[in-house]
Design a protein around this motif. Structure first.
Motif, PDB file in Angstrom:
ATOM      1  N   LYS A 130       0.837  -1.206   0.000  1.00 54.17           N
ATOM      2  CA  LYS A 130       0.000   0.000   0.000  1.00 54.17           C
ATOM      3  C   LYS A 130       0.868   1.251   0.000  1.00 54.17           C
ATOM      4  O   LYS A 130       2.000   1.247   0.505  1.00 54.17           O
ATOM      5  CB  LYS A 130      -0.925   0.012   1.219  1.00 54.17           C
ATOM      6  CG  LYS A 130      -1.854  -1.202   1.294  1.00 54.17           C
ATOM      7  CD  LYS A 130      -2.752  -1.121   2.525  1.00 54.17           C
ATOM      8  CE  LYS A 130      -3.589  -2.386   2.686  1.00 54.17           C
ATOM      9  NZ  LYS A 130      -4.471  -2.628   1.526  1.00 54.17           N
ATOM     10  N   LEU A 131       0.340   2.330  -0.528  1.00 56.09           N
ATOM     11  CA  LEU A 131       1.037   3.608  -0.486  1.00 56.09           C
ATOM     12  C   LEU A 131       0.908   4.233   0.905  1.00 56.09           C
ATOM     13  O   LEU A 131      -0.172   4.215   1.497  1.00 56.09           O
ATOM     14  CB  LEU A 131       0.462   4.573  -1.511  1.00 56.09           C
ATOM     15  CG  LEU A 131       0.786   4.310  -2.986  1.00 56.09           C
ATOM     16  CD1 LEU A 131       0.043   5.294  -3.871  1.00 56.09           C
ATOM     17  CD2 LEU A 131       2.277   4.388  -3.226  1.00 56.09           C
ATOM     18  N   PRO A 132       1.992   4.815   1.424  1.00 52.61           N
ATOM     19  CA  PRO A 132       1.911   5.533   2.709  1.00 52.61           C
ATOM     20  C   PRO A 132       1.381   6.951   2.468  1.00 52.61           C
ATOM     21  O   PRO A 132       2.129   7.936   2.436  1.00 52.61           O
ATOM     22  CB  PRO A 132       3.368   5.536   3.176  1.00 52.61           C
ATOM     23  CG  PRO A 132       4.164   5.544   1.909  1.00 52.61           C
ATOM     24  CD  PRO A 132       3.362   4.743   0.909  1.00 52.61           C
ATOM     25  N   TYR A 133       0.089   7.058   2.280  1.00 48.13           N
ATOM     26  CA  TYR A 133      -0.497   8.304   1.805  1.00 48.13           C
ATOM     27  C   TYR A 133      -0.133   9.517   2.656  1.00 48.13           C
ATOM     28  O   TYR A 133       0.077  10.621   2.143  1.00 48.13           O
ATOM     29  CB  TYR A 133      -2.021   8.166   1.736  1.00 48.13           C
ATOM     30  CG  TYR A 133      -2.487   7.234   0.643  1.00 48.13           C
ATOM     31  CD1 TYR A 133      -2.577   7.677  -0.676  1.00 48.13           C
ATOM     32  CD2 TYR A 133      -2.815   5.922   0.924  1.00 48.13           C
ATOM     33  CE1 TYR A 133      -2.997   6.823  -1.697  1.00 48.13           C
ATOM     34  CE2 TYR A 133      -3.233   5.051  -0.083  1.00 48.13           C
ATOM     35  CZ  TYR A 133      -3.319   5.507  -1.387  1.00 48.13           C
ATOM     36  OH  TYR A 133      -3.716   4.660  -2.381  1.00 48.13           O
ATOM     37  N   ASP A 134      -0.050   9.354   3.981  1.00 47.72           N
ATOM     38  CA  ASP A 134       0.206  10.495   4.852  1.00 47.72           C
ATOM     39  C   ASP A 134       1.683  10.857   4.939  1.00 47.72           C
ATOM     40  O   ASP A 134       2.043  11.904   5.486  1.00 47.72           O
ATOM     41  CB  ASP A 134      -0.332  10.239   6.265  1.00 47.72           C
ATOM     42  CG  ASP A 134       0.280   9.002   6.906  1.00 47.72           C
ATOM     43  OD1 ASP A 134       0.898   8.203   6.163  1.00 47.72           O
ATOM     44  OD2 ASP A 134       0.157   8.831   8.131  1.00 47.72           O
ATOM     45  N   ALA A 135       2.571  10.011   4.388  1.00 46.63           N
ATOM     46  CA  ALA A 135       4.008  10.256   4.515  1.00 46.63           C
ATOM     47  C   ALA A 135       4.737  10.262   3.182  1.00 46.63           C
ATOM     48  O   ALA A 135       5.931  10.567   3.140  1.00 46.63           O
ATOM     49  CB  ALA A 135       4.637   9.199   5.426  1.00 46.63           C
ATOM     50  N   ILE A 136       4.044   9.956   2.110  1.00 45.00           N
ATOM     51  CA  ILE A 136       4.730   9.810   0.828  1.00 45.00           C
ATOM     52  C   ILE A 136       5.399  11.113   0.402  1.00 45.00           C
ATOM     53  O   ILE A 136       4.807  12.205   0.525  1.00 45.00           O
ATOM     54  CB  ILE A 136       3.753   9.305  -0.250  1.00 45.00           C
ATOM     55  CG1 ILE A 136       4.514   8.918  -1.522  1.00 45.00           C
ATOM     56  CG2 ILE A 136       2.650  10.312  -0.538  1.00 45.00           C
ATOM     57  CD1 ILE A 136       3.657   8.175  -2.536  1.00 45.00           C
ATOM     58  N   ASP A 137       6.665  11.005  -0.054  1.00 48.88           N
ATOM     59  CA  ASP A 137       7.421  12.159  -0.531  1.00 48.88           C
ATOM     60  C   ASP A 137       8.239  11.733  -1.743  1.00 48.88           C
ATOM     61  O   ASP A 137       8.122  10.591  -2.219  1.00 48.88           O
ATOM     62  CB  ASP A 137       8.310  12.727   0.571  1.00 48.88           C
ATOM     63  CG  ASP A 137       9.264  11.683   1.157  1.00 48.88           C
ATOM     64  OD1 ASP A 137       9.461  10.631   0.516  1.00 48.88           O
ATOM     65  OD2 ASP A 137       9.812  11.924   2.244  1.00 48.88           O
ATOM     66  N   MET A 138       9.086  12.611  -2.242  1.00 51.74           N
ATOM     67  CA  MET A 138       9.851  12.296  -3.446  1.00 51.74           C
ATOM     68  C   MET A 138      10.920  11.240  -3.193  1.00 51.74           C
ATOM     69  O   MET A 138      11.277  10.488  -4.110  1.00 51.74           O
ATOM     70  CB  MET A 138      10.481  13.556  -4.032  1.00 51.74           C
ATOM     71  CG  MET A 138       9.502  14.438  -4.793  1.00 51.74           C
ATOM     72  SD  MET A 138       8.511  13.549  -6.034  1.00 51.74           S
ATOM     73  CE  MET A 138       9.788  12.907  -7.106  1.00 51.74           C
ATOM     74  N   ASP A 139      11.417  11.134  -1.971  1.00 49.96           N
ATOM     75  CA  ASP A 139      12.365  10.054  -1.671  1.00 49.96           C
ATOM     76  C   ASP A 139      11.686   8.695  -1.862  1.00 49.96           C
ATOM     77  O   ASP A 139      12.282   7.767  -2.418  1.00 49.96           O
ATOM     78  CB  ASP A 139      12.894  10.188  -0.241  1.00 49.96           C
ATOM     79  CG  ASP A 139      13.873  11.332  -0.089  1.00 49.96           C
ATOM     80  OD1 ASP A 139      14.456  11.739  -1.116  1.00 49.96           O
ATOM     81  OD2 ASP A 139      14.060  11.812   1.045  1.00 49.96           O
TER      82      ASP A 139
END
Length: 479
Positions: free
Chosen positions: A105-114
């Motif tokens: 799953k995507l970490p929607y609340d923490a996703i960044d360019m890294d």
């Protein structure tokens, strides 16, 4: 133990920390896959491909490792595909492109360019898939999260087919005698078979088997008969039955010695070429097929080799797989059935109950009455598969069928038999088989599915015709 090599693609653009994460996450994935497929083979991780030199090194290692049956590739990040070209040009093992990612799953609340830079399978796998398509590389593709059950099932299918391809490439086939006189569909180009599938098909005179039979001891015959008694229902002891069964046991022991000495995994015989043999091998051949030895009658080397390969593919699955011949029909309108059998040689893997050893005259070959196994067949969905030599290429025909119970007893038919319905129906199913050039010898399996055959055809670059409820489809995997 056989193995699959796992190659992960990346590059050094994102720095050492990113590559360490690639290594760690891939190691976790490979550990999970090893656990999921430990009964089949091992999965071994090779160094990450970050340049052309590493790709070449990994592919060369796969080629020379006799235990490696295939390669799984996955692009964890973006891996520019020009670095894969030279390695892919060298690869000689089955290839699977695994389109997955490390996290479900995507970490929607923490996703960044890294995170985006590190988890680029959707990006990198499309770059890699393009070069596979551009280079016309035969391969399988599995898409989905690596821990999902469906994905594991598809990976296991690739592993089983890769094991069968590896077996095929090392298969030696013996033909006792040649192809049945005047018969076309069972013949074929044996040199081309070896080039494409690895089948090394060689002729042996029946006298070589007879010579080995002369060296078989009474103790060896007794031991083989005990094997029969443990597996089958034996007939009442009469001099004629005892002698016929002992003759079959003697032939099987001699075949055992021959197959082992010559490293043979499949064989053919021919009732027109028996000479010093007292009987046509019946029970002996059936018992060998139950042990995974391929067989084709009347010199049919393609069915012999193909049955051995498909039995290898199915050996860890429930159900029967083996040679069969199209014989006769019940053409009751709307309820059409086929009765498939052979004069002797039907594998006991199809038996619905314990097979019976019986001795009956054989109205062909002009020899003594041979012992054979008699039984009714299992039921369930299955496939019927054959291989035909079309002159400039081989063609596999795969039809979906339903094995059914015989409507009535057949007390005067002293052979093993199975009955099945053609799909989508009799008229369309049989017409499609005939129009595709499908032969009267085939391999039936309730263990394998059409998907297995599609994958085998894809990886071996074989034209395939499929027949079923979804109609007739042709796949040209040659290019």
């Amino acid at each position: 133990m056989k193995k699959l090599y796992f190659l992960v693609g990346s590059q050094d653009l994102y720095g050492e920390e990113a590559l360490e994460n690639v290594k760690k996450q891939t190691e976790e994935m490979v550990a999970f896959l090893n656990e999921a497929m430990q009964d089949l083979l091992a999965v071994e991780l090779l160094p990450a491909v970050i340049d052309s030199a590493q790709c070449i090194q990994n592919m060369q290692k796969a080629n020379v490792d006799a235990d490696c049956v295939g390669v799984i590739t996955w692009m964890h990040t973006f891996s520019p595909a020009k670095m894969w070209i030279k390695g892919l040009q060298k690869l000689q093992k089955p290839l699977l492109h695994f389109h997955t990612q490390a996290g479900e799953k995507l970490p929607y609340d923490a996703i960044d360019m890294d995170f985006m830079n590190l988890n680029q399978s959707a990006h990198g796998d499309r770059e890699y898939a393009f070069i596979l398509a551009r280079m016309h590389i035969a391969h399988a593709t599995v898409s989905g999260y690596y821990r999902h059950e469906r994905v594991i099932r598809e990976l296991r299918r690739f592993a089983e087919v890769a094991l069968a391809v590896d077996y095929s490439r090392n298969l030696n086939v013996a033909t006792f005698g040649n192809n049945m006189r005047q018969v076309a569909v069972t013949d074929g180009d044996r040199v081309e078979s070896q080039i494409q599938y690895g089948w090394e098909v060689n002729y042996y005179g029946i006298g070589e088997l007879v010579e080995r039979m002369e060296d078989v001891t009474a103790d060896e015959i007794d031991a083989k008969i005990r094997e029969y008694a443990d597996a089958y229902e034996m007939p009442e002891k009469t001099p004629a039955a005892t002698e016929a069964i002992r003759e079959q046991a003697k032939m099987e022991v001699a075949l055992d010695h021959f197959l082992e000495a010559e490293c043979i995994g499949a064989f053919t015989d021919n009732f027109q070429d028996l000479y010093q043999l007292k009987q046509l091998p019946g029970l002996a051949t059936q018992h060998l097929m139950a042990r995974g030895i391929g067989f084709g009658p009347e010199g049919d080397y393609k069915t012999s080799a193909f049955s051995a390969v498909l039995m290898k593919m199915a050996e860890r699955r429930e159900g029967g797989t083996g040679f069969i011949e199209d014989y006769t029909y019940d053409l009751t309108e709307g309820e059409e059935l086929e009765l498939a059998a052979h004069m002797l040689e039907v594998s006991p893997s199809f038996a619905a109950s314990t097979p019976k050893v019986e001795v009956h005259p054989l109205d062909i070959g002009d020899k003594e009455a041979p012992a054979r196994l008699v039984f009714d067949g299992i039921q369930g969905d299955g496939i019927q598969v054959t291989m035909s030599d079309m002159g400039d290429h081989f063609r596999i025909v795969c039809a979906d069928i339903e094995l059914v119970a015989q409507p009535q007893e057949m007390p005067h038919l002293p052979v093993a038999r199975i009955m099945y319905r053609h799909k989508p129906n009799f008229s369309e199913g049989t017409a499609a088989w005939l129009e595709a050039g499908g032969g009267h010898h085939s391999v039936v399996s309730t263990a394998l599915s059409r998907e297995d055959i599609v994958l085998f055809a894809r990886l071996t670059r074989t034209e395939l015709v499929t027949i079923g409820d979804d109609g007739v489809k042709t796949f040209d995997f040659r290019h």
